[in-house]
Each structure stands twice: as C-alpha cells, then as structure tokens.
Scaffold this motif. Structure first.
Motif: not given
Length: 386
Positions: A363-386
């Motif tokens: 929901l934040s709309g932030i894209d990958k800014q650094t190597e150590n970033m994770w994205l969580v969706d509305e169903s609380f699934e975490f994935r490493k941003m690539t």
C-alpha cells in the motif's frame, strides 16, 4: 447576514407603524425589538465567558470495526441564564470514522451540563482521537456569531486504543530462513558425529534430513545448501542473540491512505513475530510510546502484551525518530516502516540513519531503494524485493 436583514426589516416596519398608523403601538414594538437584542447579546457574552466543554468516550480500548460513542459535554456555569445557541464542530483521527454527524447545535440551561452523543466506528489500529475542533456561539436572533476561545476546549480530547489483529499467515520459509541467518544458530558449525562436549564446551551436532514438523530454527542452512537438501540438527544449541525489530511511524503527511498503511505495518510486524514464536525464535521489539520502549518476545503471552501496547501507538515527533539507531545490538535489525511514496524524503532519511533491513507495505507504493528490502502485501505474505 440574512438574520440581520430580517431584524432591520422588523425595525423598519415598527417605525412605519409608529409614524403612519399608531405611534404608541410602533413605539412598543421598537422597545420589544431593542430588549430582545440586548437580551440576546447579553446571553452571547455571558456564554463566551462561562461555557466549558469536555469529551467522554464510552470505551478506552476497542477492537477494529467496533462502534462506540463520544459524548460531548457542555457546562454552563451561570445559574438561571441559559446559554446562547452553541454550535460544536468535532473531528476524529483517520483511524476512526463517524457514524452520526459530528457537528451539532444546542442550548445549555443555566447551571447545568448538557451532553450530546456522537456515534463512531473504529477503523485501523493505533491511538484514535476525537477532539473538539471549534465552538461557535450564536445569539438568539442569529445576528452575531463569536468563536469560543480554544482554552475552553483544547483539552477536550477523547482517546481510544484500537487493538491490531495478529494475522495467522502460516510458515513462510524464505522469511524465516533470512531471519534465522541473523538471530539463530551459527551455520558455520560443522557437521559432527559426536554428541559429547568438546574442549571448548560447545556440543557437536548430529544431522538428518528435514521432516515435516521439524522446527525451522534447527535447519542448518549452510549445510543444506552444500548437500542440496534440508538438514536439521539433532542437538539444540541455545543462542543468546535475538532478532531486533523496530517500528517506524513518521509524522502523517496528509496522505489519505496513511492510517491504513500504519495499520497494515503494525499487523505485519505481529505476523512475523508470531511466525518466529512458533518456530522457537526470540525477538526484541522496539516501538515509540511516550519514548522508545523495548520488549522481549519469547512466547505467545508476550505477543498479546505487545498487541495491547501497540493499540496506543501513533506517529511520533520527528526529533525522536532516530533515537533507536543508537540502541541497535549486534544482530542485523529489521525496520518495519510506515513511510509512503508520497513522502520519500522520510524513507531516504531512514536509509541514511538505519543500517539493517526494511519492510514496507504494498500500500505504501515504495519501490526498491536498497538491497535489503522486503514487501508485505494485504494478506501478510512477505517477499524479498528484487
């Protein structure tokens, strides 16, 4: 203006009555109009000096999507003289919504207090507030309007703690693997057939293939990658380290989705902690609540206690934002941030001050800014941003 024109029209008609029809009758009407104006003005001025306001909520803590009432209490401190017409304008924080109108007009009897209830509904987790934004005073004739000084109602704020949910997301292997690399076993421990203590007092380890139901904390990821199959330790090694988490809620920049984003981030952090508890990991959770606080999360009871604490969190002052950066331990910390793409400056400054991994919401709309970033969706699934 409309009421003033109406009053002046009445005065004009009374003058015509006095001049052209009945002098005494017109004079009487003029006297009555003058007395009405004086009484109306006097009531207005007295109310301006003596009226006070407060807010009382029907509950201090609530789950999400529950209804509650906010009672706006007005006290007229002058006996025997009713107040003028009082118009109250209230507002609530973005994580609370109004079910009934927030604004109303009323009259308070002399020496009495009068309460008007406003129906509300909680929306998102965190500290919700209901406050009096403004109080306008109107004389009886509707000619003059004054604004009550804010000192009479600035403390009229109702606060409600809104409990976040603890999502049940099951086991997410990729996430737990990344976390275990920071906080659990040392995967540099070599495979051993010995169970006895060595010279250093550190036990050796037996290994076997992973079976369904084995705690993920016992997986030796380094050995597993070498063998190309999951291997688990048969001897548990208790670790003194724990994963450090930080909850970052910067000041609201006016984004209409900010409150929902904060809610998602709070619950995402609880979801991750819940997963770690089920796998036997310990965590250290840092959050701001009248100062930076830290809580050790070892078992389900600790998570429930944290859930209650997070019901009261809100955006904190900018000058307090990076106080936690001086308290980071040896393990690589993970920061759950509620930054939005509409305020990338807040996230950029976070990148400069915080040396660790970051979790942002879809929901934040932030894209990958650094190597150590994770994205969580509305169903609380975490994935490493690539």
């Amino acid at each position: 203006m409309k009421n003033l024109l109406g009053y002046l029209t009445c005065v004009a008609v009374a003058l015509m009555l006095k001049i052209y029809i009945n002098g005494s009758g017109g004079t009487l009407v003029l006297y009555l109009l003058a007395i009405a104006f004086v009484i109306s003005l006097a009531s207005l001025l007295v109310t301006k000096r003596k009226l006070v306001a407060a807010i009382k909520l029907s509950s201090e803590i609530s789950a999400k999507d529950e209804e509650l009432e906010a009672e706006v209490i007005l006290l007229n401190a002058v006996r025997f003289i009713p107040s003028c017409v009082v118009e109250v304008v209230t507002e609530c924080s973005d994580n609370v919504t109004a079910v009934s109108p927030l604004d109303f007009k009323t009259v308070v009897a002399g020496g009495r207090q009068h309460g008007v209830s406003v129906k509300l509904k909680t929306r998102f987790a965190g500290l919700g507030t209901v406050r009096i934004k403004n109080i306008l005073l109107h004389d009886y004739l509707g000619i003059i309007t004054l604004r009550l000084h804010s000192s009479r109602f600035e403390k009229a704020v109702g606060k409600i703690k809104i409990m976040p949910n603890i999502p049940d997301t099951g086991t997410q292997t990729e996430l737990l693997k990344a976390t275990s690399e920071n906080a659990a076993f040392d995967d540099n421990e070599s495979e051993s057939d010995e169970n006895a203590l060595g010279l250093t007092g550190v036990p050796g380890y037996d290994h076997r293939q992973y079976e369904i139901g084995d705690p993920l904390k016992r997986i030796n990821w380094k050995l597993s990658s070498k063998r190309d199959e999951l291997m688990v330790r048969l001897d548990e090694k208790v670790t003194a380290s724990s994963q450090a988490f930080f909850l970052d809620i910067p000041a609201d920049n006016g984004d209409p989705m900010f409150a929902m984003n904060v809610d998602n981030m709070i619950e995402a952090s609880l979801a991750m902690l819940s997963m770690l508890i089920m796998e036997g990991y310990e965590s250290e959770y840092n959050y701001y609540l009248d100062g930076w606080k830290s809580m050790k999360i070892k078992q389900a009871g600790d998570l429930i206690e944290l859930q209650n604490e997070l019901a009261a969190v809100s955006p904190y002052p900018q000058e307090k934002r990076f106080a936690f950066s001086h308290e980071i331990g040896k393990t690589a910390p993970i920061c759950f941030t509620a930054c939005m793409a509409t305020s990338l400056g807040d996230f950029s400054s976070l990148l400069e001050e915080f040396n660790g991994s970051f979790v942002v919401t879809r929901l934040s709309g932030i894209d990958k800014q650094t190597e150590n970033m994770w994205l969580v969706d509305e169903s609380f699934e975490f994935r490493k941003m690539t």
